[in-house]
Write a protein that holds these residues in place. Structure first.
Motif, PDB file in Angstrom:
ATOM      1  N   GLY A 208       0.816  -1.217   0.000  1.00 58.97           N
ATOM      2  CA  GLY A 208       0.000   0.000   0.000  1.00 58.97           C
ATOM      3  C   GLY A 208       0.844   1.259   0.000  1.00 58.97           C
ATOM      4  N   ILE A 209       1.875   1.265   0.836  1.00 56.54           N
ATOM      5  CA  ILE A 209       2.699   2.469   0.933  1.00 56.54           C
ATOM      6  C   ILE A 209       3.513   2.643  -0.346  1.00 56.54           C
ATOM      7  N   ALA A 210       4.038   1.528  -0.872  1.00 57.53           N
ATOM      8  CA  ALA A 210       4.898   1.639  -2.044  1.00 57.53           C
ATOM      9  C   ALA A 210       4.109   1.940  -3.313  1.00 57.53           C
ATOM     10  N   PHE A 211       2.956   1.333  -3.475  1.00 56.44           N
ATOM     11  CA  PHE A 211       2.309   1.422  -4.782  1.00 56.44           C
ATOM     12  C   PHE A 211       0.914   2.022  -4.783  1.00 56.44           C
ATOM     13  N   LEU A 212       0.278   2.104  -3.663  1.00 57.80           N
ATOM     14  CA  LEU A 212      -1.090   2.607  -3.689  1.00 57.80           C
ATOM     15  C   LEU A 212      -1.216   4.017  -3.126  1.00 57.80           C
ATOM     16  N   GLY A 213      -0.095   4.628  -2.834  1.00 54.49           N
ATOM     17  CA  GLY A 213      -0.128   6.011  -2.394  1.00 54.49           C
ATOM     18  C   GLY A 213      -0.705   6.215  -1.003  1.00 54.49           C
ATOM     19  N   TRP A 214      -0.529   5.239  -0.113  1.00 51.85           N
ATOM     20  CA  TRP A 214      -1.024   5.438   1.241  1.00 51.85           C
ATOM     21  C   TRP A 214      -0.100   6.384   1.986  1.00 51.85           C
ATOM     22  N   HIS A 215      -0.693   7.224   2.780  1.00 49.57           N
ATOM     23  CA  HIS A 215       0.117   8.098   3.621  1.00 49.57           C
ATOM     24  C   HIS A 215       0.050   7.609   5.047  1.00 49.57           C
ATOM     25  N   ARG A 216       1.160   7.258   5.593  1.00 48.26           N
ATOM     26  CA  ARG A 216       1.198   6.893   7.003  1.00 48.26           C
ATOM     27  C   ARG A 216       2.271   7.759   7.652  1.00 48.26           C
ATOM     28  N   ASP A 217       1.849   8.517   8.614  1.00 46.38           N
ATOM     29  CA  ASP A 217       2.794   9.369   9.323  1.00 46.38           C
ATOM     30  C   ASP A 217       3.650   8.491  10.234  1.00 46.38           C
ATOM     31  N   TRP A 218       4.954   8.603  10.081  1.00 45.25           N
ATOM     32  CA  TRP A 218       5.830   7.693  10.827  1.00 45.25           C
ATOM     33  C   TRP A 218       5.701   7.884  12.323  1.00 45.25           C
ATOM     34  N   PHE A 219       5.582   9.139  12.727  1.00 47.58           N
ATOM     35  CA  PHE A 219       5.489   9.393  14.160  1.00 47.58           C
ATOM     36  C   PHE A 219       4.216   8.785  14.729  1.00 47.58           C
ATOM     37  N   GLN A 220       3.115   9.000  14.020  1.00 44.47           N
ATOM     38  CA  GLN A 220       1.840   8.465  14.517  1.00 44.47           C
ATOM     39  C   GLN A 220       1.857   6.939  14.541  1.00 44.47           C
ATOM     40  N   THR A 221       2.477   6.354  13.520  1.00 39.60           N
ATOM     41  CA  THR A 221       2.569   4.901  13.493  1.00 39.60           C
ATOM     42  C   THR A 221       3.398   4.398  14.676  1.00 39.60           C
ATOM     43  N   LEU A 222       4.469   5.127  14.948  1.00 36.88           N
ATOM     44  CA  LEU A 222       5.319   4.755  16.081  1.00 36.88           C
ATOM     45  C   LEU A 222       4.533   4.834  17.388  1.00 36.88           C
ATOM     46  N   VAL A 223       3.764   5.899  17.521  1.00 30.84           N
ATOM     47  CA  VAL A 223       2.950   6.058  18.728  1.00 30.84           C
ATOM     48  C   VAL A 223       1.996   4.875  18.884  1.00 30.84           C
ATOM     49  N   LEU A 224       1.378   4.497  17.764  1.00 26.31           N
ATOM     50  CA  LEU A 224       0.434   3.382  17.798  1.00 26.31           C
ATOM     51  C   LEU A 224       1.121   2.099  18.255  1.00 26.31           C
ATOM     52  N   TRP A 225       2.260   1.820  17.662  1.00 28.32           N
ATOM     53  CA  TRP A 225       2.976   0.592  18.005  1.00 28.32           C
ATOM     54  C   TRP A 225       3.445   0.606  19.455  1.00 28.32           C
ATOM     55  N   CYS A 226       3.960   1.754  19.881  1.00 27.24           N
ATOM     56  CA  CYS A 226       4.439   1.836  21.266  1.00 27.24           C
ATOM     57  C   CYS A 226       3.273   1.620  22.231  1.00 27.24           C
ATOM     58  N   SER A 227       2.126   2.212  21.896  1.00 28.70           N
ATOM     59  CA  SER A 227       1.002   2.078  22.823  1.00 28.70           C
ATOM     60  C   SER A 227       0.519   0.624  22.869  1.00 28.70           C
ATOM     61  N   CYS A 228       0.486  -0.042  21.726  1.00 28.40           N
ATOM     62  CA  CYS A 228       0.054  -1.442  21.709  1.00 28.40           C
ATOM     63  C   CYS A 228       1.042  -2.317  22.483  1.00 28.40           C
ATOM     64  N   LEU A 229       2.315  -2.230  22.101  1.00 27.78           N
ATOM     65  CA  LEU A 229       3.297  -3.118  22.718  1.00 27.78           C
ATOM     66  C   LEU A 229       3.509  -2.757  24.185  1.00 27.78           C
ATOM     67  N   GLY A 230       3.513  -1.448  24.474  1.00 24.93           N
ATOM     68  CA  GLY A 230       3.714  -1.005  25.854  1.00 24.93           C
ATOM     69  C   GLY A 230       2.598  -1.509  26.766  1.00 24.93           C
ATOM     70  N   THR A 231       1.361  -1.352  26.287  1.00 24.55           N
ATOM     71  CA  THR A 231       0.227  -1.796  27.099  1.00 24.55           C
ATOM     72  C   THR A 231       0.287  -3.306  27.314  1.00 24.55           C
ATOM     73  N   GLN A 232       0.608  -4.011  26.249  1.00 20.24           N
ATOM     74  CA  GLN A 232       0.699  -5.472  26.368  1.00 20.24           C
ATOM     75  C   GLN A 232       1.787  -5.848  27.388  1.00 20.24           C
ATOM     76  N   TYR A 233       2.900  -5.173  27.300  1.00 21.20           N
ATOM     77  CA  TYR A 233       4.015  -5.480  28.203  1.00 21.20           C
ATOM     78  C   TYR A 233       3.606  -5.241  29.664  1.00 21.20           C
ATOM     79  N   LEU A 234       2.980  -4.086  29.885  1.00 22.04           N
ATOM     80  CA  LEU A 234       2.572  -3.751  31.256  1.00 22.04           C
ATOM     81  C   LEU A 234       1.607  -4.794  31.813  1.00 22.04           C
ATOM     82  N   PHE A 235       0.613  -5.130  31.016  1.00 23.10           N
ATOM     83  CA  PHE A 235      -0.385  -6.087  31.512  1.00 23.10           C
ATOM     84  C   PHE A 235       0.210  -7.483  31.687  1.00 23.10           C
ATOM     85  N   CYS A 236       1.119  -7.855  30.770  1.00 31.14           N
ATOM     86  CA  CYS A 236       1.757  -9.167  30.909  1.00 31.14           C
ATOM     87  C   CYS A 236       2.507  -9.233  32.230  1.00 31.14           C
TER      88      CYS A 236
END
Lengths: 277, 487
Positions: free
Chosen positions: A28-56
């Motif tokens: 999608g990013i390479a060929f379909l012209g999707w825009h994903r903001d790197w910072f926002q994506t990073l925030v999303l990943w950190c929140s998912c993994l961070g929350t999982q880590y805390l609860f684990c």
């Protein structure tokens, strides 16, 4: 080869999911012209993994479940769009936290990504989903790839996906082609939607939030398709599968109590003596 | 079946309030066999909750007597739901949001810095025509019912309901309209969905009284769950592809299509200075090429900005005046509270451009209002080389870098438009020539000619990427297992 196929199923299906979703995203990013903001994506990943880590840590569970959190993060990166990093942070944490906090008889009730979409897109309206972003030309490849890999690696839940898609197709064809009289390409266009396939093969098939018994699961998926059809055709909801799955998730415990079966484990029982989340 | 339909109809109607924004989307129906192609149309869509206001403009070329329009609508419209508005509204929205060219002047390397910004927008040619004739409608019973009939402005308007497409088609033909054969394919689904037909003709007497030399845009308001624009009917009498420009205004944020890929037009590219005199052609070719590259079925956003009155900068740079309060009101924006411009009462403007044909667009356009308030504009840049004193050491460095920069500009131009850039080789060196440099700055552009390549047929990215990826994924996962199986 005969020995290969059964042993492939011993692979953790999440490996396949991670690779396949990653492939979707890079395409999608390479060929379909999707825009994903790197910072926002990073925030999303950190929140998912961070929350999982805390609860684990809090619940003393194995960190193996971080893989599930990565799948949720990838799914949300593909589907969820928002203007503010706060929304991503909220969506990621809510999705993962719900797995620990909203439970019924030892199973979490909602598919985490689905719950995040319902809350942030439908209820709070702070985010949106772009179902048109996939284009239609590569759709067959998405489909064959996802379906083929599922059959190969994980036959136990592909019934859900096919039951959902099959029932939805029959309902849509009956209404749009037979009743309303649209030509066939109108119908195919409705199905040439990457979000729908992503939903069918990666969200509704989540073994942790679907009924355990196969027959129950197929009925459950068929009902999800019916609700999707009603919401999409009569209430004109965009992304109708998302609220449909949310509604049906509430019914999963009922299905489980009516049709009992062995609880799903991500890894074969002999290698896993803990319950993954 | 009929009983079933009658029972279902109210339900379907209630739910089906399609916004059929029929863009005008309707089709023009020619009487007397005039050849009509509605190749380009413009629509303003205002959406707030379920309320949708659609304003339809057209570039109808022909005698007003030949003008007719059929637009599917979700319910019978009341007279107060129909208005005519001034054509100037479209001109102002277009001028404000067109793709633009910006020019900058390099600072003189040995002197003071001069920065100037000039902007130029895509010009649009608009023309309309007048004249017309009032049509006598014969009494009919082809399963067609006249639900309402109004005269609004220079138009005679009927709201029809029909039981089946042949009846509707025959009725229209009997009343002097020439209906394309292929209209059946789309009329029937609309009828089955319980939609009504908004049929417009010009009322000659009323038109004479208005004193306008052109047909004014028609505006309709409706309440509907469905945020869509029915383009399918418009394809019935058009050969090939046609263009539609959509100006959408919402409270929430940018509007995007949900059943077709919605892309932002490529923006912020620096192109050769001679594009200034060919900007219309540049953008036309750029659009054609992008359209082809993306598989001929994408919708392009060309502009997106918050246009709330009394608030903020509404363009950068501006090529036309931002929509004023009165313009927004005429377009149907009724939620603005001027005493509290920020209290959730914003107005967000999105301009979309779609080129559609029957094969690539099997469905009507469906939209979603997102919460995306990010500003965006299709904007292209030219950089004029510096003039004046070039005696200092910085100037040497500056001049030696110029040909390379201009080569990049040419390559950008070639990639964007498909023009044959080998014809412009000289442009790279022209920057070194003080005479030409000064001349360019003064607007004496070298005479150039363009050769345009056909836009590529296009797909959506190499499918091999997906295939190879899937294979690789499979192998990667299978390898350890295979190893185990055959040690």
């Amino acid at each position: 080869m005969a020995t290969v196929f059964p042993s492939l199923r011993q692979q953790d299906p999440r490996n396949f999911q991670l690779l396949y979703l990653g492939l979707f995203l890079s395409y999608g990013i390479a060929f379909l012209g999707w825009h994903r903001d790197w910072f926002q994506t990073l925030v999303l990943w950190c929140s998912c993994l961070g929350t999982q880590y805390l609860f684990c840590r809090l619940y003393g569970k194995s960190l193996d479940a971080l893989k599930s959190a990565m799948i949720t993060a990838l799914g949300l990166t593909l589907l969820l769009r928002a203007g503010s990093p706060w929304v991503y942070a909220g969506a990621g944490s809510l999705a993962i936290a719900s797995k620990f906090l909203i439970r019924f008889r030892g199973k979490h009730l909602f598919n985490p990504a689905n719950l995040a979409l319902v809350v942030w897109v439908l209820l709070l309206k702070q985010a949106w989903v772009s179902p048109g972003q996939w284009g239609s030309s590569a759709i067959l490849i998405y489909f064959i790839g996802a379906a083929g890999m599922m059959v190969l690696f994980r036959s136990s839940r592909v019934d859900t996906a096919f039951s959902f898609l099959g029932v939805l197709f029959v309902l849509e064809a009956t209404r749009n082609c037979l009743y309303l009289g649209w030509p066939a390409d109108y119908l195919f266009h409705r199905f040439s939607n990457g979000s729908l396939l992503l939903f069918s093969f990666f969200m509704i098939t989540d073994p942790m939030t679907t009924p355990d018994r196969r027959a129950a699961r197929m009925l459950w998926a068929a009902l999800t398709a019916l609700i999707t059809f009603l919401l999409g055709n009569f209430m004109y909801l965009q992304n109708a599968p998302v609220p449909a799955l949310f509604i049906m998730s509430l019914c999963t415990p009922l299905f489980d109590s009516l049709w009992k079966a062995e609880r799903f484990q991500w890894l074969p029982r002999k290698t896993s003596n803990y319950q993954t989340i | 079946m009929n009983i079933l339909k009658k029972l279902l109809l109210p339900v379907v109607l209630t739910c089906l309030s399609a916004v059929e924004t029929q863009a005008f989307c309707g089709f023009y129906v020619a009487k007397a066999g005039a050849s009509l192609y509605n190749e380009k149309s413009e629509v303003i869509m205002v959406r707030d909750g379920q309320r949708t206001v659609i304003t339809m403009s057209n570039d109808f070329k022909g005698a007003a007597t030949d003008f007719a329009m059929v637009v599917p609508v979700p319910h019978v419209l009341k007279e107060q739901d129909i208005r005519v508005v001034d054509r100037g509204l479209f001109d102002r929205f277009d001028a404000y949001s067109s793709p633009r060219l910006v020019e900058y002047f390099d600072p003189a390397p040995c002197g003071y810095r001069e920065v100037s910004v000039v902007t130029k927008r895509m010009m649009r040619s608009a023309n309309e025509s007048t004249d017309d004739v009032r049509e006598q409608l014969s009494e009919v019973d082809y399963g067609v019912h006249i639900e309402a009939s109004y005269t609004v402005g220079e138009y005679d308007i009927l709201i029809l309901s029909a039981e089946e497409s042949n009846g509707l088609k025959t009725w229209l033909i009997k009343n002097g309209y020439k209906i394309p054969e292929s209209a059946n394919e789309v009329l029937q689904p609309y009828i089955n969905s319980g939609m009504k037909f908004f049929v417009v003709k010009v009322n000659l007497e009323a038109a004479a009284q208005t004193g306008y030399q052109y047909l004014r845009p028609i505006q309709i308001s409706m309440n509907t769950d469905k945020f869509m624009l029915p383009i399918r009917l418009g394809m019935a009498n058009s050969k090939g592809e046609q263009d539609l420009i959509i100006y959408a205004i919402t409270r929430g944020g940018a509007v995007e299509t949900t059943n077709y890929r919605n892309l932002r037009m490529v923006t912020g590219r620096t192109v050769p200075t001679f594009v200034k005199t060919h900007f219309d052609r540049f953008y036309t070719d750029l659009f054609a090429r992008q359209h082809g590259n993306e598989g001929r079925n994408a919708v392009f956003t060309e502009y997106a900005w918050d246009v709330t009155p009394n608030w903020g900068i509404k363009c950068d740079p501006c090529v036309g005046n931002p929509p004023q309060y009165n313009d927004l009101i005429s377009a149907g924006v009724d939620w603005l509270d001027m005493s509290n411009p920020q209290g959730g009462n914003g107005a967000f403007f999105t301009r979309m451009h779609v080129r559609y044909g029957r094969a690539q667009f099997p469905q009507d356009l469906m939209f979603n209002t997102t919460s995306n308030r990010e500003s965006y504009q299709a904007r292209y840049i030219i950089n004029w080389p510096a003039g004046g004193d070039m005696s200092c050491p910085e100037a040497r460095k500056y001049l030696s870098g110029l040909p390379n920069r201009r080569r990049m500009e040419l390559m950008e131009l070639g990639a964007l438009t498909g023009w044959d850039i080998s014809l412009y080789k000289q442009y790279e060196q022209d920057g070194m020539d003080p005479g030409i440099r000064e001349g360019e700055q003064k607007g004496m552009l070298p005479i150039r000619y363009n050769k345009r390549n056909d836009p590529p047929a296009g797909g959506q990215g190499p499918v091999w990427f997906l295939l190879a990826g899937i294979l690789a994924t499979g192998l990667l996962l299978a390898l350890p297992v295979l190893k185990r199986a055959h040690p």
